[in-house]
Design an enzyme around this catalytic site. Structure first.
Site, PDB file in Angstrom:
ATOM      1  N   THR B 313       0.849  -1.206   0.000  1.00  0.00           N
ATOM      2  CA  THR B 313       0.000   0.000   0.000  1.00  0.00           C
ATOM      3  C   THR B 313       0.876   1.244   0.000  1.00  0.00           C
ATOM      4  O   THR B 313       0.609   2.208  -0.730  1.00  0.00           O
ATOM      5  CB  THR B 313      -0.923   0.001   1.241  1.00  0.00           C
ATOM      6  OG1 THR B 313      -1.695  -1.194   1.228  1.00  0.00           O
ATOM      7  CG2 THR B 313      -1.843   1.211   1.249  1.00  0.00           C
ATOM      8  N   TRP B 316       2.691   1.556  -3.382  1.00  0.00           N
ATOM      9  CA  TRP B 316       1.728   1.837  -4.466  1.00  0.00           C
ATOM     10  C   TRP B 316       1.540   3.350  -4.614  1.00  0.00           C
ATOM     11  O   TRP B 316       1.380   3.871  -5.715  1.00  0.00           O
ATOM     12  CB  TRP B 316       0.372   1.188  -4.149  1.00  0.00           C
ATOM     13  CG  TRP B 316      -0.676   1.440  -5.192  1.00  0.00           C
ATOM     14  CD1 TRP B 316      -0.920   0.697  -6.307  1.00  0.00           C
ATOM     15  CD2 TRP B 316      -1.631   2.510  -5.225  1.00  0.00           C
ATOM     16  NE1 TRP B 316      -1.958   1.237  -7.035  1.00  0.00           N
ATOM     17  CE2 TRP B 316      -2.409   2.357  -6.389  1.00  0.00           C
ATOM     18  CE3 TRP B 316      -1.907   3.585  -4.384  1.00  0.00           C
ATOM     19  CZ2 TRP B 316      -3.448   3.227  -6.733  1.00  0.00           C
ATOM     20  CZ3 TRP B 316      -2.931   4.461  -4.725  1.00  0.00           C
ATOM     21  CH2 TRP B 316      -3.690   4.274  -5.888  1.00  0.00           C
ATOM     22  N   HIS B 317       1.588   4.043  -3.463  1.00  0.00           N
ATOM     23  CA  HIS B 317       1.344   5.484  -3.504  1.00  0.00           C
ATOM     24  C   HIS B 317       2.497   6.258  -4.131  1.00  0.00           C
ATOM     25  O   HIS B 317       2.281   7.340  -4.680  1.00  0.00           O
ATOM     26  CB  HIS B 317       1.049   6.015  -2.103  1.00  0.00           C
ATOM     27  CG  HIS B 317      -0.368   5.749  -1.684  1.00  0.00           C
ATOM     28  ND1 HIS B 317      -0.755   4.564  -1.120  1.00  0.00           N
ATOM     29  CD2 HIS B 317      -1.480   6.509  -1.774  1.00  0.00           C
ATOM     30  CE1 HIS B 317      -2.056   4.607  -0.878  1.00  0.00           C
ATOM     31  NE2 HIS B 317      -2.526   5.771  -1.274  1.00  0.00           N
ATOM     32  N   GLY B 318       3.687   5.753  -4.013  1.00  0.00           N
ATOM     33  CA  GLY B 318       4.775   6.500  -4.638  1.00  0.00           C
ATOM     34  C   GLY B 318       6.116   5.884  -4.354  1.00  0.00           C
ATOM     35  O   GLY B 318       6.296   5.159  -3.371  1.00  0.00           O
ATOM     36  N   PHE B 471      -0.382   9.478  -8.495  1.00  0.00           N
ATOM     37  CA  PHE B 471      -0.217   8.056  -8.175  1.00  0.00           C
ATOM     38  C   PHE B 471      -0.693   7.208  -9.344  1.00  0.00           C
ATOM     39  O   PHE B 471      -0.743   6.050  -9.317  1.00  0.00           O
ATOM     40  CB  PHE B 471      -0.969   7.703  -6.889  1.00  0.00           C
ATOM     41  CG  PHE B 471      -0.560   8.597  -5.736  1.00  0.00           C
ATOM     42  CD1 PHE B 471       0.769   8.884  -5.505  1.00  0.00           C
ATOM     43  CD2 PHE B 471      -1.512   9.145  -4.910  1.00  0.00           C
ATOM     44  CE1 PHE B 471       1.152   9.708  -4.462  1.00  0.00           C
ATOM     45  CE2 PHE B 471      -1.142   9.972  -3.855  1.00  0.00           C
ATOM     46  CZ  PHE B 471       0.187  10.253  -3.637  1.00  0.00           C
TER      47      PHE B 471
END
Lengths: 393, 471
Positions: B313, B316-318, B471
């Site tokens: 998680t 995934w955001h950056g 994102f």
């Protein structure tokens, strides 16, 4: 209920379609409220539809040309100031007695602030040395931001910026060389405590110093000139007819005129006509118009050259010559100087792209005085402005 | 293109609405697809090809999976599809990060040109991947029409910032859907609410957060004010996008699942993540956590699975360490809640449960926000908990509150489900049809007023994209 929903959908769709169509038809060049040129729709070019720059141009034009733009901006500001009672809208703060201010400058890195002041002093010293070598006196006048000088009417939340200003001036003074004659205009422009809003030396809805304030600066400048030219003529307020009107100040313009303003002295005319020849254009030095730029010198120009003369043609060689570098802050000072100098050349480097520095001009024109005013409305000072108004950028 | 831009609201949307509703039903999907591709291509036409290639790749893999009953072959195709999607995501999103870190750790000087991140890549790859996996799992039937698969992924409302829609959710609606005035009106209502949330609240709280986070040095009052402003900004920004996406989908006849459920009223971190970015959480739950064994293989394995989910998680955001740290931060709290904290929380008053959750979440957003180096995060975090105030910070803060305070208050009020309660209350009390119609009429007028006020803000604002676009 279904009719209600249909009506809601119809209203929404009609509104966006109407605004959309009238936006596409829009051809507005200038936003008076924002004081900037608006983006225009580019010509239709199918071959450029894959080009991001072209698509961005369309996006920006759509945003700028939006139907009823100025009215919407005015309505927004009216809502913020008069309905929600906001005291800080966009970059403008609404003070007491309808005094408007630039938003506060928040200084968060004090060491960097000090370093920047020293950098500014260093380039001033360097260029002043060149000017002095050319035989002119280098006078640096520092105008405080309005919130520093007119601080009794600040809104409650406003940061007291006097400390920052004092610190800046103190560092600056201690780093300037002997080539620089420094005038801190704060001492001149600050009114005694308890002075009314109408006695202030800045326009109530603008960042510029008003005519009365500029007269005091001019007289201070002339007191220095009189040390070398004792016979030079120094104007007084009483030499002018003064007319009050509502000033279309930049702060109020940015607020879409949401704050009603009182009348202030804006348009002035010498009681005795002055003989001068304006070389750069035919605009009068004391003009008409409801904003500062139109009232003094007719606007901010890259070069303004005015030659004073007894008969309207020949200059008086007994008088000194002055060269001024600055922005709109200098306009009314320039106009006043016309009455006391043989020639007045002012340069506004925001528009002047000649590539010549102040020192270059001085070397060529040999003025007796160089007045340098590097101020701007949104910060106490900035290195970029110091560079710019020396012609170094 | 951004939903909260003049060109979208007054150009793209009316044109699409006009063409869509005037066209014959069989043409509508193609109109939507064409407009969706224009919408995506507007910000960077070059990446349109990438997006189309990703989706078509998944379309082919799904077709291949459906064409065979041999389990090993089906597995091969699905693995290749997943690797293809993750490879694409990895290349565009993580290459620079990886190389920078390899150079930093091993002292090497591997040179890689700066790879620009295609907008919405994390969303569309996840959505496309889920389709192939669902076909493999036989949860959905394969879609043989490539335009429909393309439309499912590229449908402009959810394309660039979610919600991550499952194929199953829109499977039937892609093939056949009815236009109802109820749907259009409800969709518009949702769109206007989202538009207002973004333009009025998110942009203004965001402006305050930007000012404070950009300061080289902050103290406790300013740091907390910045953290609160950002906490409100990110919720109103992202949930506004989801509102607008769900609303636009509804206008065109699609019913997307909810992505937010008032997360700031949560009473635990676990509760928060059941209410925040629901489509991502459920995606990871269904496609990673449960396949890894979920909580069925004992506690140690469950914690390991949770660790994997939170690390994913975060990343995934950056591609920044702060995002990984942010993910692991939530792993710690959710793990602690499962171990012992949850039981303690159950015994304390609700007010403290809310306070605990908000504190954890707010600091979490500080970790999330400080993506310009862990040094910034350390300085900012230290300032928050230093409980020290400099002379001028209260002065600076009172200035910011004079300008942005109204949006903070509005944000706090609208973070609780007040609108839903008022609507429910009125629906329950107003029994007479005329009264209900009158109330609805007033409601719609209020919505139009909100829209008009939002337009006034829009005209006065500068370009302000959504946070989740990156994102």
């Amino acid at each position: 209920m279904r009719y209600m929903k249909s009506a809601f959908v119809a209203c929404f769709v009609c509104f966006i379609a109407f605004v959309g169509l009238s936006t596409i038809a829009g051809r507005n060049d200038w936003s008076p409220t924002e004081g900037r040129t608006l983006n225009q729709f580019p010509g239709l070019a199918y071959s450029r539809l894959g080009d991001v720059a072209y698509l961005n141009k369309i996006t920006n034009a759509f945003s700028d040309q939006i139907s009823g733009r100025e009215r919407k901006i005015a309505l927004y500001n009216d809502m913020m100031v008069n309905v929600l009672g906001q005291k800080w809208v966009g970059s403008v703060a609404v003070g007491k007695e309808k005094q408007l201010y630039q938003e506060p400058e928040v200084i968060t890195d004090e060491k960097a602030y000090e370093r920047e002041v020293i950098r500014c002093a260093e380039i001033v010293n360097r260029e002043a040395a060149k000017v002095v070598k050319s035989g002119a006196r280098f006078i640096y006048i520092n105008y405080p931001r309005k919130d520093v000088a007119v601080n009794e009417f600040l809104p409650d939340f406003y940061l007291d910026s006097r400390k920052d200003y004092e610190k800046y001036i103190s560092i600056m003074k201690s780093h300037l060389s002997e080539d620089v004659t420094f005038i801190d205009a704060y001492d001149i422009l600050k009114t005694p405590k308890g002075s009314s809003a109408s006695e202030q030396r800045y326009y109530s809805n603008d960042h510029h110093v008003n005519f009365q304030g500029q007269m005091l600066i001019y007289q201070k400048l002339m007191s220095l000139v009189q040390e070398e030219f004792p016979d030079v003529r120094v104007c007084q307020l009483s030499d002018f007819h003064m007319e009050e009107s509502v000033v279309n100040g930049s702060f109020n313009r940015r607020l879409g005129y949401a704050v009603s303003s009182r009348e202030e002295v804006l348009q002035v005319q010498p009681k005795e006509p002055w003989n001068y020849v304006r070389k750069d254009r035919k605009t009068a030095i004391f003009g008409r118009g409801k904003d500062y730029a139109r009232a003094f010198m007719g606007g901010d120009f890259a070069n303004t050259v005015v030659v004073a003369s007894k008969d309207g043609k020949k200059g008086n060689s007994a008088l000194p010559k002055i060269f001024i570098s600055g922005s709109s802050y200098t306009n009314s000072l320039e106009a006043l100087c016309v009455g006391s100098f043989r020639s007045m050349h002012s340069v506004d480097y925001r528009s002047n792209k000649s590539g010549k520095t102040v020192a270059d001009y001085v070397e060529k024109e040999k003025p007796d005085y160089v007045v340098y005013i590097p101020n701007q409305s949104d910060r106490h000072f900035s290195y970029e402005m110091f560079q710019l108004h020396l012609g170094l950028k | 293109m951004v939903f909260s831009s003049a060109i979208f609201v007054f150009g793209f949307l009316p044109l699409l609405l006009g063409l869509y509703f005037l066209a014959a039903p069989k043409c509508r999907n193609y109109i939507l697809l064409a407009f969706s591709l224009v919408f995506y291509g507007w910000g960077g036409p070059a990446y349109l090809i990438l997006m189309v290639a990703v989706v078509m790749g998944d379309y082919v893999f799904a077709l291949l999976i459906s064409m065979t009953e041999r389990e090993r072959l089906r597995k091969l195709w699905v693995v290749l599809a997943v690797l293809g999607n993750l490879g694409c995501l990895g290349y565009y999103k993580y290459t620079n990060f990886l190389v920078e870190n390899i150079n930093g750790i091993f002292g090497t000087s591997i040179q890689v040109a700066k790879i620009l991140l295609p907008i919405g890549i994390s969303f569309f790859t996840f959505q496309a991947m889920s389709y192939v996996i669902d076909v493999y799992r036989r949860d959905v039937a394969v879609q043989k029409n490539p335009f429909y698969v393309m439309l499912y992924v590229a449908l402009f409302p959810q394309l660039v910032a979610g919600p991550i829609v499952r194929y199953k959710t829109v499977e039937e609606e892609i093939i056949s859907r009815k236009i109802r005035v109820d749907d259009v009106a409800d969709g518009l209502e949702r769109f206007i609410i989202g538009f207002g949330k973004k333009i009025i609240i998110a942009n203004n709280t965001g402006a305050m957060a930007d000012l404070i986070f950009a300061m080289p040095a902050v103290d406790a009052p300013l740091a907390w004010a910045g953290a609160i402003a950002y906490t409100l900004q990110i919720y109103f920004d992202f949930s506004a996008y989801s509102d607008m996406a769900i609303g636009l989908g509804r206008i065109f006849g699609f019913h997307f699942d909810e992505n937010f459920n008032f997360p700031y009223v949560s009473r635990s971190v676990g509760d928060f993540w059941r209410r925040w970015h629901i489509s991502l959480t459920t995606w990871f739950r269904d496609y990673v956590y449960i396949p890894l064994g979920g909580n069925r293989k004992g506690q140690p394995r469950m914690y390991f699975n949770m660790f994997v989910i939170w690390a994913l998680t975060g990343i995934w955001h950056g591609a920044e360490w702060n995002f990984i740290l942010w993910g692991l931060y939530y792993f710690i709290f959710q793990g602690a809640e499962k171990l012992f904290l949850g039981r303690i929380l159950e015994r304390i008053p609700r007010l403290f449960q809310h306070a605990y959750t908000l504190l954890v979440v707010t600091f979490g957003w500080v970790i999330f926000r400080c993506d310009d180096g862990l040094g910034h995060l350390a300085r900012y975090g230290k300032a928050m908990f230093s409980f020290q105030a400099r002379d001028r910070s209260m002065e600076i803060l009172s200035g910011y509150l004079a300008k942005y305070g109204i949006y903070l208050v509005l944000g706090i009020i609208l973070s609780i489900p007040i609108y839903r309660h008022v609507k429910g209350f009125l629906a329950g009390r107003l029994e007479h049809p005329a009264a209900r119609t009158l109330a609805a009429g007033c409601g719609y007028l209020a919505l139009l007023a909100v829209f008009y006020v939002s337009v006034l803000y829009l005209v006065n604002s500068t370009y302000n994209p959504f946070i989740y676009f990156r994102f």
